[in-house]
Design a protein around this motif. Structure first.
Motif, short mmCIF file in Angstrom:
data_model
loop_
_atom_site.label_atom_id
_atom_site.label_comp_id
_atom_site.label_asym_id
_atom_site.label_seq_id
_atom_site.Cartn_x
_atom_site.Cartn_y
_atom_site.Cartn_z
N ASP A 26 -103.50 92.83 -87.04
CA ASP A 26 -102.93 93.16 -85.74
C ASP A 26 -103.21 94.37 -85.10
N ARG A 27 -104.05 95.07 -85.77
CA ARG A 27 -104.61 96.35 -85.33
C ARG A 27 -105.84 96.20 -84.28
N GLU A 28 -106.18 97.00 -83.67
CA GLU A 28 -107.24 97.16 -82.57
C GLU A 28 -108.45 97.77 -83.30
N ALA A 29 -109.47 97.20 -83.05
CA ALA A 29 -110.75 97.85 -83.53
C ALA A 29 -111.79 97.69 -82.36
N GLU A 30 -111.85 99.01 -81.87
CA GLU A 30 -112.44 99.15 -80.60
C GLU A 30 -113.75 100.08 -80.70
N GLU A 31 -113.91 100.51 -81.92
CA GLU A 31 -115.18 101.33 -82.11
C GLU A 31 -116.17 100.44 -83.06
N GLY A 32 -117.40 100.90 -83.29
CA GLY A 32 -118.20 100.01 -84.03
C GLY A 32 -119.71 100.23 -83.93
N CYS A 33 -120.50 99.59 -84.25
CA CYS A 33 -121.95 99.80 -84.58
C CYS A 33 -122.71 98.60 -83.98
N LYS A 56 -117.34 95.85 -85.92
CA LYS A 56 -116.12 96.64 -85.24
C LYS A 56 -115.44 97.31 -86.13
N CYS A 57 -115.11 98.65 -85.98
CA CYS A 57 -113.99 99.45 -86.69
C CYS A 57 -113.03 99.87 -85.85
N GLU A 58 -112.11 101.07 -86.38
CA GLU A 58 -110.99 101.43 -85.40
C GLU A 58 -111.37 102.89 -84.92
N THR A 59 -112.37 103.45 -85.70
CA THR A 59 -112.72 104.93 -85.25
C THR A 59 -114.00 105.10 -85.23
N ASP A 60 -114.35 106.35 -84.29
CA ASP A 60 -115.85 106.53 -84.23
C ASP A 60 -116.24 107.32 -85.66
N SER A 112 -113.66 97.43 -95.18
CA SER A 112 -112.59 97.73 -94.79
C SER A 112 -111.54 98.57 -95.50
N GLY A 113 -111.52 97.88 -96.89
CA GLY A 113 -110.52 98.82 -97.87
C GLY A 113 -110.86 100.08 -98.07
N VAL A 114 -112.09 100.09 -98.14
CA VAL A 114 -112.62 101.47 -98.37
C VAL A 114 -112.15 102.53 -97.55
N THR A 115 -112.53 102.00 -96.20
CA THR A 115 -112.15 103.21 -95.12
C THR A 115 -110.73 102.96 -94.70
N GLY A 116 -110.10 101.90 -94.85
CA GLY A 116 -108.75 101.90 -94.57
C GLY A 116 -108.68 101.33 -93.22
N GLU A 117 -109.64 100.98 -92.55
CA GLU A 117 -109.51 100.43 -91.13
C GLU A 117 -109.81 99.05 -90.91
N LYS A 118 -109.32 98.31 -89.87
CA LYS A 118 -109.39 97.12 -89.56
C LYS A 118 -111.02 96.96 -89.40
N MET A 119 -111.86 95.77 -89.86
CA MET A 119 -113.09 95.89 -89.40
C MET A 119 -113.50 94.19 -89.28
N GLU A 120 -114.12 93.87 -88.55
CA GLU A 120 -114.63 92.46 -88.02
C GLU A 120 -116.26 92.42 -87.33
N LEU A 121 -116.71 91.19 -87.54
CA LEU A 121 -118.07 90.94 -86.96
C LEU A 121 -117.50 90.69 -85.60
N GLY A 122 -117.91 91.47 -84.80
CA GLY A 122 -117.71 91.33 -83.04
C GLY A 122 -118.59 90.50 -82.25
N TYR A 123 -119.43 91.20 -81.52
CA TYR A 123 -120.33 90.70 -80.92
C TYR A 123 -121.37 90.09 -81.59
N TYR A 124 -121.94 88.88 -81.35
CA TYR A 124 -122.98 88.17 -82.14
C TYR A 124 -123.71 87.29 -81.12
N GLU A 125 -124.90 87.45 -80.72
CA GLU A 125 -125.66 86.63 -79.73
C GLU A 125 -127.01 86.73 -79.82
#
Length: 274
Positions: A53-60, A76-80, A129-142
């Motif tokens: 339920d956390r927001e992942a608005e940063e990423g690569c 995507k991840c949570e922090t820069d 995600s476990g290593v960093t303590g942040e929510k991560m996900e595959l966001g954009y894919y095209e």
């Protein structure tokens, strides 16, 4: 045993994990870095579900092309801070390599694809995600495909474009078009690609402005249509002025290379709200 600030900083740089998570792992591992990293990884799978339920608005965001195929992905991840971590970027590159090697694969299939060690893309994202303590996900894919294709990553890994063409194209010309899309964010290739709701929005804005200016009602629609044409000129790729030479538009720039050359598809991924 106690752990030093230097050790905490070193492990945090290696993993991108939070300060308290790193400190706790080092204490449990009695200062053994390899064991501490393993502890952080093991906790990842247990903690990942709690972050849903956390927001992942940063990423690569990365992109690549080969022949007539180009693909762009975003992890995507949570922090820069985490987004700039070398291991996080390496993970994104691994996912991109898989996506490039399996043209037109679905997002779900990409997540289920194993990497070199046999674990899936999703398992690697969960572990990181476990290593960093942040929510991560595959966001954009095209992806796009055509007779030729190009990819462009803007410095910083926060913006990328991919473009397909109807015929082979000079590498610099292709790159110029990809950079044009990055800079100008067109709404489509031509006016036919602009969604109907955007067209109506622009017409409505133009009508309101004309009425506010006191224009006669019988010419308001004509004024609105003129405003829409201006919108197309500024916001559709082929009609946009070329950023490197505003004396020509993109269609004219392409046709100077080949009379039949055009863009058949493009995608633009950005972490910025636009």
């Amino acid at each position: 045993m106690g752990v030093s600030i230097q050790d905490i900083a070193k492990l945090r740089k290696l993993t991108g994990a939070g300060m308290m998570d790193v400190k706790k792992a080092l204490e449990e591992a009695a200062g053994d870095f390899e064991k501490a990293i393993e502890l952080l990884r093991k906790r990842g799978q247990a903690l990942a579900a709690k972050r849903s339920d956390r927001e992942a608005e940063e990423g690569c965001i990365l992109a690549a092309h080969e022949g007539g195929y180009a693909v762009a992905i975003e992890i995507k991840c949570e922090t820069d801070f985490v987004a700039k971590n070398e291991d996080f970027i390496a993970l994104a590159k691994s996912v991109l390599d898989v996506a490039k090697s399996k043209p037109e694969i679905s997002k779900d299939a990409l997540l289920a694809t194993p990497l070199a060690d046999g674990r899936t893309v999703q398992e690697h994202i969960t572990e990181r995600s476990g290593v960093t303590g942040e929510k991560m996900e595959l966001g954009y894919y095209e992806f796009v495909k055509g007779a030729s294709a190009i990819s462009y990553i803007h410095p910083g890994n926060r913006l990328a474009t991919i473009v397909a063409f109807n015929e082979p194209v000079d590498a610099q010309v292709a790159r110029d078009v990809a950079m044009q899309i990055a800079a100008m964010n067109p709404a489509g290739i031509t006016e036919d690609d602009v969604p109907a709701d955007i067209k109506e929005r622009e017409l409505s804005i133009a009508r309101d402005k004309a009425r506010e200016a006191g224009k006669p009602e019988n010419i308001i629609e004509h004024i609105a249509e003129g405003a829409l044409k201006k919108y197309y000129k500024e916001n559709t790729l082929l009609e946009q002025a070329f950023v490197k030479d505003n004396k020509v538009n993109i269609q004219q720039y392409l046709q100077a290379q080949s009379k039949t050359l055009t863009v058949t598809a493009f995608k633009r991924a950005s972490l910025s709200a636009e």
